[in-house]
Design a protein around this motif. Sequence first.
Motif, PDB file in Angstrom:
ATOM      1  N   GLY A   1       0.555  -1.411   0.125  1.00  0.00           N
ATOM      2  CA  GLY A   1       0.632   0.177   0.075  1.00  0.00           C
ATOM      3  C   GLY A   1       0.632   1.126   0.331  1.00  0.00           C
ATOM      4  N   PRO A   2       1.645   1.551   0.318  1.00  0.00           N
ATOM      5  CA  PRO A   2       2.531   2.578   0.764  1.00  0.00           C
ATOM      6  C   PRO A   2       2.982   2.793  -0.415  1.00  0.00           C
ATOM      7  CG  PRO A   2       2.863   1.737   3.744  1.00  0.00           C
ATOM      8  CD  PRO A   2       1.933   0.961   1.983  1.00  0.00           C
TER       9      PRO A   2
ATOM     10  N   SER B   1      -0.286   7.898   3.323  1.00  0.00           N
ATOM     11  CA  SER B   1      -1.219   9.051   2.220  1.00  0.00           C
ATOM     12  C   SER B   1      -0.751  10.066   2.196  1.00  0.00           C
ATOM     13  CB  SER B   1      -3.060   8.289   2.327  1.00  0.00           C
ATOM     14  OG  SER B   1      -2.795   7.124   1.379  1.00  0.00           O
TER      15      SER B   1
ATOM     16  N   VAL C   1      -4.679  -0.685   7.511  1.00  0.00           N
ATOM     17  CA  VAL C   1      -5.449   0.534   7.230  1.00  0.00           C
ATOM     18  C   VAL C   1      -4.739   1.886   7.467  1.00  0.00           C
ATOM     19  CG1 VAL C   1      -7.370   2.161   6.303  1.00  0.00           C
ATOM     20  CG2 VAL C   1      -7.393  -0.349   6.283  1.00  0.00           C
TER      21      VAL C   1
ATOM     22  N   TRP D   1      -1.678   2.574   5.778  1.00  0.00           N
ATOM     23  CA  TRP D   1      -2.221   3.586   4.569  1.00  0.00           C
ATOM     24  C   TRP D   1      -2.549   4.842   4.603  1.00  0.00           C
ATOM     25  CZ3 TRP D   1      -5.985  -1.107   1.982  1.00  0.00           C
ATOM     26  CH2 TRP D   1      -4.991  -1.875   1.706  1.00  0.00           C
TER      27      TRP D   1
ATOM     28  N   LEU E   1      -1.593  -6.469  -4.755  1.00  0.00           N
ATOM     29  CA  LEU E   1      -2.370  -5.759  -3.518  1.00  0.00           C
ATOM     30  C   LEU E   1      -3.847  -6.547  -3.096  1.00  0.00           C
ATOM     31  CD1 LEU E   1      -3.224  -4.001  -1.030  1.00  0.00           C
ATOM     32  CD2 LEU E   1      -3.739  -2.514  -1.968  1.00  0.00           C
TER      33      LEU E   1
END
Length: 358
Positions: A200-201, A345, A338, A341, A251
């Motif tokens: 994700g990152p 973001s 999450v 993440w 993912l």
Amino acid sequence: MLYHLLYPLHEWHVFFNVFRYITFRTIYAVITAGLLVYFLMPPFINYMKKRQFGQVIREIGPDHQHKAGTPTMGGLVIIGAVVVTVLLWGNLKNLYLWLCLGVLVVFGFIGFLDDWRKVTRKKNLGLTGKQKLLLQGLVAALFLYLALKYGTFDTRLAVPFFKNFRPDLGLLYFPFTVLVIVGSSNAVNLTDGLDGLAIGPFVVVALVYMLFVYLAGHAKLAAYLHLPYVPGAGELSVFCGALVGAGLGFLWYNAYPAEIFMGDVGSLSLGASLGALAVISKQELLLVLAGGVFVAEAVSVMLQVAFFKLTGGRRIFLMAPLHHHFEKKGWPEPKIIVRFWIIASFLGLIAVSTLKLR
Ligand code: 57M
């Protein structure tokens, strides 16, 4: 390849002019790599299950025993998709594309040796920690040497927020580059400890560098934004697009509960790719900000080990890396993922905002 085959046809029909544009080819690199991983991962997972090449779970630490046997080495599909996509959509005369692909593949091979040793339980396979770091360092140094010798590259360091402060590191740029690429590689490796936690990152940081390499390779925009101009760096947007697409495709299957892990073959190669992008775009220090999640995970380990040694056994965190600390605190795995993440973001957005803070 499509660039070389189809762009020349613009003399016959104006439509083919579109293949000249990096933005167009980057968008279709994202889509191509994403679809390649999406369709190739299920057969790969089935193959790994049939061969019983599953993850071995360590006894100590938070309970991951339910994950035992999950297929790993999904990074092989990621790397394959990125290579095919870049060969399809990239300008193959661009040195930086080949240098970044080289870093991706060689770091992937280093990780593959470790993964293979773990899944086949062959103790004599793989490299020792020191051998791994030495080889990674040599590859990073060779990467910089080739960029300096054959590229449009120099050894001046760009510092975010300070547009006129460009110290020339000279030969010190070699240990600096090794630190950036090897550090980034191993930080992503440490972070890859929960479903989707690393990828994700990674996608966020790859998107940030998609923008920065494009701007670095654009003479007018680089001048306007007071960025170091690196002729040819813009083509790396296509490489970033392939990384983003392959990352999103991965993912799809690595999302909690994961059907596949990327393995060291994935984490080491993807992390090193971010380091290589940071070096070529001359935005190495920005990686500390944009990749803050990876930095926090690595620093948590360094602090934990140092404090443990200094205090004769006491710990700062319940367990390092950081994600294990929150596991031990009882946070459910999806919540940890999450929230990491979300932080990644925000850090990505702040990194982009530095364009206007110089
Ligand atoms: C990389 N690998 C995961 C998977 C993935 C010095 C020390 C901090 C090193 C560190 C370590 O060994 N890191 C290795 C992290 C492993 O994931 C595999 O490895 C690949 C990435 N390299 O692709 O193949 C496990 O992570 C879990 N996982 C998921 N979902 C995923 O999508 O659930 C991975 C991907 C997998 C699976 O369980 O088996 C890993 O964690 O090993 N060591 C540690 O992180 C250990 N920490 C520790 O010992 N802390 C000590 C000191 C040394 C700092 C302390 O705090 O006192 C913990 N790691 C594990 N268990 N596995 C402790 C307990």
